[in-house]
Design a protein around this motif. Sequence first.
Motif, PDB file in Angstrom:
ATOM      1  N   TRP A 143       0.834  -1.199   0.000  1.00  0.00           N
ATOM      2  CA  TRP A 143       0.000   0.000   0.000  1.00  0.00           C
ATOM      3  C   TRP A 143       0.873   1.255   0.000  1.00  0.00           C
TER       4      TRP A 143
ATOM      5  N   ASP B 162       1.062   4.266  -2.934  1.00  0.00           N
ATOM      6  CA  ASP B 162       1.164   5.710  -2.686  1.00  0.00           C
ATOM      7  C   ASP B 162       2.355   6.294  -3.439  1.00  0.00           C
ATOM      8  N   TYR B 163       3.491   5.621  -3.353  1.00  0.00           N
ATOM      9  CA  TYR B 163       4.696   6.064  -4.057  1.00  0.00           C
ATOM     10  C   TYR B 163       4.454   6.070  -5.568  1.00  0.00           C
TER      11      TYR B 163
ATOM     12  N   HIS C 136       1.699   6.271  -7.222  1.00  0.00           N
ATOM     13  CA  HIS C 136       0.773   7.334  -7.618  1.00  0.00           C
ATOM     14  C   HIS C 136       1.476   8.690  -7.593  1.00  0.00           C
TER      15      HIS C 136
ATOM     16  N   TRP D 151      -9.574   2.831   2.619  1.00  0.00           N
ATOM     17  CA  TRP D 151      -8.383   3.242   1.863  1.00  0.00           C
ATOM     18  C   TRP D 151      -8.802   4.065   0.648  1.00  0.00           C
TER      19      TRP D 151
ATOM     20  N   HIS E 155      -7.879   8.069  -0.459  1.00  0.00           N
ATOM     21  CA  HIS E 155      -6.968   8.231  -1.597  1.00  0.00           C
ATOM     22  C   HIS E 155      -7.737   8.682  -2.841  1.00  0.00           C
TER      23      HIS E 155
ATOM     24  N   PHE F  45      -6.183   9.050  -6.313  1.00  0.00           N
ATOM     25  CA  PHE F  45      -5.723   7.844  -7.003  1.00  0.00           C
ATOM     26  C   PHE F  45      -6.709   7.449  -8.112  1.00  0.00           C
TER      27      PHE F  45
END
Length: 166
Positions: A26, A30-31, A33, A58, A62, A65
């Motif tokens: 997860w 994040d990285y 994206h 989540w 986000h 995303f």
Amino acid sequence: MFLVDSNVLIEAKNRYYAFDIAPGFWMWLDYAHANHLACTTEPVRDELLEGEDELARWARGHADFFRPIDEGTISHFAPLTAWAQSRMYTAAALTEFLTNAADFFLVAYAAAHDHTLVTHEQPRPEARKRVLIPDACQAMNVTYMNTFMMLRSTKARLDFQLPAAS
């Protein structure tokens, strides 16, 4: 950029990358994206929000995303629809693909934005009861792959951490 199918996120949450045992997956999302490597569409978010679980939480946290369906995506609706209707799919399969599934939007978005679609589905051109993402991708000249291929292609490493001593 990688465009992630809901089955990738659902399978990750339910099995090998559960939030409690593989937070690195997860964190990698994040990285990815933040570095313009991965995203998905709002229809995928809508599917995830149907549940009241950790993945739905989540998804709510986000929002960026999940990309909206734009004009470029809409311009691929007609050719994707024509391809699906030209095949020997059942009426139910066509209805599901063309009106109720995020899959249609994913393939059209990937085609419009030259993204690689990431899914666990496998091609089955002889299938008649369900339109599968890889088959639609092939028809629309969209590259597709599975989660592991995506992670390897980005040289992702999900490092193991020992639990803190109690």
